[in-house]
Design a protein around this motif. Sequence first.
Motif, mmCIF file in Angstrom:
data_model
loop_
_atom_site.group_PDB
_atom_site.id
_atom_site.type_symbol
_atom_site.label_atom_id
_atom_site.label_comp_id
_atom_site.label_asym_id
_atom_site.label_seq_id
_atom_site.Cartn_x
_atom_site.Cartn_y
_atom_site.Cartn_z
ATOM 1 N N LEU A 69 -1.407 32.484 25.148
ATOM 2 C CA LEU A 69 -1.585 31.792 26.427
ATOM 3 C C LEU A 69 -0.646 32.357 27.477
ATOM 4 C CD1 LEU A 69 -2.801 29.610 28.218
ATOM 5 C CD2 LEU A 69 -1.114 27.995 27.274
ATOM 6 N N ALA A 70 0.642 32.464 27.147
ATOM 7 C CA ALA A 70 1.603 33.033 28.092
ATOM 8 C C ALA A 70 1.246 34.482 28.419
ATOM 9 C CB ALA A 70 3.013 32.946 27.522
ATOM 10 N N GLU A 79 3.017 26.649 28.030
ATOM 11 C CA GLU A 79 3.354 25.295 28.459
ATOM 12 C C GLU A 79 4.834 24.980 28.252
ATOM 13 O OE1 GLU A 79 -1.025 23.272 27.772
ATOM 14 O OE2 GLU A 79 0.522 22.895 26.279
ATOM 15 N N ARG A 80 5.501 25.760 27.431
ATOM 16 C CA ARG A 80 6.954 25.657 27.268
ATOM 17 C C ARG A 80 7.441 26.932 26.595
ATOM 18 N NH1 ARG A 80 8.880 24.882 22.154
ATOM 19 N NH2 ARG A 80 7.458 24.042 20.576
ATOM 20 N N ASN A 81 8.760 27.039 26.419
ATOM 21 C CA ASN A 81 9.365 28.213 25.795
ATOM 22 C C ASN A 81 9.154 28.150 24.283
ATOM 23 O OD1 ASN A 81 10.968 30.327 24.912
ATOM 24 N ND2 ASN A 81 12.676 29.844 26.269
ATOM 25 N N PHE A 95 0.650 23.652 23.701
ATOM 26 C CA PHE A 95 0.096 24.877 23.115
ATOM 27 C C PHE A 95 1.103 25.546 22.185
ATOM 28 C CE2 PHE A 95 -0.719 29.439 23.086
ATOM 29 C CZ PHE A 95 -2.051 29.465 22.675
ATOM 30 N N GLU A 96 2.363 25.595 22.605
ATOM 31 C CA GLU A 96 3.380 26.243 21.780
ATOM 32 C C GLU A 96 3.586 25.519 20.457
ATOM 33 O OE1 GLU A 96 3.756 28.364 25.531
ATOM 34 O OE2 GLU A 96 3.384 26.274 25.007
ATOM 35 N N ASP A 97 3.432 24.212 20.433
ATOM 36 C CA ASP A 97 3.481 23.482 19.163
ATOM 37 C C ASP A 97 2.362 23.945 18.230
ATOM 38 O OD1 ASP A 97 5.679 22.007 19.831
ATOM 39 O OD2 ASP A 97 4.618 20.113 20.125
ATOM 40 N N ARG A 183 9.727 15.111 28.810
ATOM 41 C CA ARG A 183 9.778 15.795 27.521
ATOM 42 C C ARG A 183 10.648 17.040 27.623
ATOM 43 N NH1 ARG A 183 6.395 19.573 24.008
ATOM 44 N NH2 ARG A 183 7.201 19.033 21.963
ATOM 45 N N ALA A 184 10.546 17.768 28.743
ATOM 46 C CA ALA A 184 11.382 18.954 28.923
ATOM 47 C C ALA A 184 12.858 18.579 28.895
ATOM 48 C CB ALA A 184 11.032 19.651 30.239
ATOM 49 N N GLY A 185 13.188 17.443 29.533
ATOM 50 C CA GLY A 185 14.571 16.995 29.522
ATOM 51 C C GLY A 185 15.047 16.640 28.135
#
Length: 329
Positions: A69-70, A79-81, A95-97, A183-185
């Motif tokens: 995706l990235a 969607e995240r790192n 997606f990363e999960d 969630r990011a926090g």
Amino acid sequence: MNHLPQPRHLRIHQFAGLQPGPKLLVTAAVHGNEVCGVAAIQAVMAQLDAGTLALLRGTLTFVPIVNPLAHRLQRREGERNLNRNLRPPVVPQDFEDRIARQLCPLLAAHEVLLDLHSFQGHGQAFAMLGPRDNQGELEPFAHADKESALAACLGVNRVVEGWLSTYELGLQRRAAKGADGSRAGALVQDPHYGVGTTEYMRSQGGWGLTLECGQHQDPKAPEVARLAILRSLVQLGMVAPEAVELHQPATPAEVLQLYEVIDREHADDQFEREWASFDAVELGQRIGTRFDGRPVLAPSSGRIVFPNNKALPGQEWFYLARASDRSLG
């Protein structure tokens, strides 16, 4: 913004030698805009398919695009790192999960990992080394000599250790400030958040290295990555030594130890100048200025690492490193 459906599979290639041997996993594009490893993997697979490179023993697995995706979006993250908080999810939330649900068992099924990356700023290639052998709680490990020997043969002149222990310092400070409710926090304060591909590999009994092959657009980076793959195969006894010129550096690689991480507090925090990774800093030198005018000074002489002028508030702004007493052997 991307209007296509999200990718629904990982492309995995495996070559099985006819004699038993090590199980090596080579990955690239964990961050989607870091593509030098993609080209390198394709080149080595072409050599294997053409018969100009022979796998003598063991199992060689390639995942040329770990985060499709990235990679499709041509940016670091989907969607995240993906290279933080890496673990098999109980209930996937992004997606990363879903990638982690496939990637983590693959890592656990191998013994050695070579993870190919690149970086934003200018500079030369370097390797990220795991911890020294220890039985501590943060990152217990028993393969430091193997990692050191692999790092010494890759062809880079600089090796960096101390990632997870330094990142833990930042976690403690963020936790003290409290989460923002997102969630990011929550993720950036999760004690597991510093775990990426190599850290997860070590947690499963394996070992490996992250190789930063150069700046994202450096035309030399794909060749750095390709030679690193071949040199790793020779080091592990999986291909014949004559398959590649082994790196014999004129001087031993410089080994640095990360010891500090500084977060960006505000969007208006500014660097004193345009820093590049491994620029030297002197004790008391001004590195940047906070939004309210407070100076950010170097606590000791050493090097600045991973300066990120695009960091968001509450995220890592830069790291600091100094000379290590570790020998690669």
